[in-house]
Write a protein that holds these residues in place. Sequence first.
Motif, short mmCIF file in Angstrom:
data_model
loop_
_atom_site.label_atom_id
_atom_site.label_comp_id
_atom_site.label_asym_id
_atom_site.label_seq_id
_atom_site.Cartn_x
_atom_site.Cartn_y
_atom_site.Cartn_z
N LEU A 164 -2.80 -4.55 -27.33
CA LEU A 164 -2.53 -5.66 -26.42
C LEU A 164 -1.04 -6.01 -26.42
O LEU A 164 -0.45 -6.29 -25.36
CB LEU A 164 -3.35 -6.87 -26.85
N THR A 165 -0.41 -5.96 -27.60
CA THR A 165 1.03 -6.23 -27.69
C THR A 165 1.83 -5.19 -26.92
O THR A 165 2.78 -5.51 -26.19
CB THR A 165 1.46 -6.26 -29.16
N GLU A 166 1.46 -3.90 -27.09
CA GLU A 166 2.16 -2.84 -26.36
C GLU A 166 1.98 -3.00 -24.85
O GLU A 166 2.93 -2.80 -24.08
CB GLU A 166 1.63 -1.48 -26.82
N THR A 168 1.46 -5.80 -23.30
CA THR A 168 2.24 -6.96 -22.89
C THR A 168 3.70 -6.59 -22.70
O THR A 168 4.36 -7.05 -21.76
CB THR A 168 2.11 -8.08 -23.94
N LYS A 169 4.23 -5.73 -23.60
CA LYS A 169 5.62 -5.29 -23.47
C LYS A 169 5.82 -4.49 -22.19
O LYS A 169 6.83 -4.64 -21.49
CB LYS A 169 6.02 -4.45 -24.68
N MET A 171 4.04 -4.81 -19.50
CA MET A 171 3.95 -5.75 -18.39
C MET A 171 5.25 -6.52 -18.22
O MET A 171 5.67 -6.83 -17.09
CB MET A 171 2.79 -6.72 -18.63
N ALA A 172 5.90 -6.85 -19.36
CA ALA A 172 7.18 -7.56 -19.29
C ALA A 172 8.25 -6.72 -18.61
O ALA A 172 9.21 -7.25 -18.05
CB ALA A 172 7.63 -7.96 -20.70
N SER A 192 -9.30 -9.08 -24.18
CA SER A 192 -8.92 -7.86 -23.46
C SER A 192 -9.34 -7.94 -22.00
O SER A 192 -8.58 -7.56 -21.09
CB SER A 192 -9.57 -6.64 -24.12
N PHE A 195 -7.03 -10.20 -20.27
CA PHE A 195 -5.74 -9.54 -20.05
C PHE A 195 -5.82 -8.59 -18.86
O PHE A 195 -4.90 -8.54 -18.03
CB PHE A 195 -5.32 -8.77 -21.30
N ALA A 199 -3.58 -8.81 -15.60
CA ALA A 199 -2.77 -7.70 -15.12
C ALA A 199 -3.10 -7.36 -13.68
O ALA A 199 -2.20 -7.06 -12.87
CB ALA A 199 -2.98 -6.47 -16.02
#
Length: 433
Positions: A164-166, A168-169, A171-172, A192, A195, A199
């Motif tokens: 999820l962190t990856e 998010t990065k 997506m940023a 998830s 998320f 997305a």
Amino acid sequence: MLSLVIAYLGTNILYQGRIHNEIRNILVSNGEKVIEIYHSTESENLVPFLEAFSGTAQTRLQLFNKKGVPLLKDEMEIDKKYIESVIAGETVDNIQAGMKSYPFVGIPFQHGGESYALFLTVEENSVEDEIMNSIHLMYVIILFLGSLLIIIAARFVVIPLIRLTEATKKMAQGDFKIELSTKRKDEIGVLSASFNEMAHELSKLDQMRQEFVANVSHEIQSPLTSISGFSKALKQKNLSEEDRTRYLTIIEEESERLSRLGRNLLRLSHLQHDQHRLNITSFRLDEQLRNVVIGLEPQWSEKDLTLHIQLDPITVEADEDQLKQVWTNLINNSIKFTPVQGAIGVKAEVKNQLITVSIVDNGSGIPEEERKDIFKPFHKIDKSRDSSIKGNGLGLSIVKQIVDLHHGDIEVREGPEGGAKFTVTLPLTNSRA
């Protein structure tokens, strides 16, 4: 793992504390009983008497005289300071201070005018030692298995969070085409799924943003091209007065088109970013609708349209100027897309404290697959892409924003005669802002 270690140590401390207190009470009680029995028998043979009791009830005895010399056969090593304290009349033990070898209790004992120190300790028991070893082994196994299970559970939770962190990065960095695959039904699965939904919505918003920029560019470029082209044509010296007037008219119309586009973009941005504060007043909605119809009389008279007006007397609390914009846009749209000698109906009524205003025409209508997008900025159905029909696709977006600000709803359906029917639902009162 730290919590398990703390639990292990805490359990040991609590368990040992209770055991130590129990051992001390038992030894003191046994010693007092021995002394009581000896005094009751009035025996003169002190040492044989105590030798006979040593080893009973899993208790060993040792007797010291005031010089600190042991009188019984039991090899019990006691520190001299404890012996002196007992001779002085104190009851002592090494249990609370911490046991280095075995627990003992010292009790003062008087015989024949002499002071003695009677010490008692528990006899070693292999069964109890085995039980204690089993308990310690059980603690170690629990600690090991618990730590292993916690590590597995942590991996089960952490790995999806890392993914999820990856995501998010990514997506940023502007990559919205991300989907986390999960079949879990717990909180991680719900996160998830949320998320993925976020997305998807952000991807749609990004696509809308790109389309919005492209549409704005197109809407601006088209009149600018016309203005530029006809401005160059006006420079020709042999241009007739008729052509010059026609070119100037086109430039004027395209300039007005750009001006309308700019005003509508500012209005839409103003409404979408919730910067607009409604000016709530009480007014007659039916009269407002009549005035809008009268104000658009030149447009519908030019096409020889028939208007059917059915308005109940309605007093509403709302922003009068903003609602006037709604009715103007909707009725103007119906006029645009209704053929010559067509018909338009405007109806307003109150049901269950809700105002319903419907505007229906018998024009070309709106395809069902496009009705969900009709309120998006710059959206135009294929039938409306006629250069003779003025408009930039922002009117219905502005209508939608104004209706939302009034906590209302707007929907579009097919009319009774195949045209379009817009229905606006509003509350009778709105909070003042």
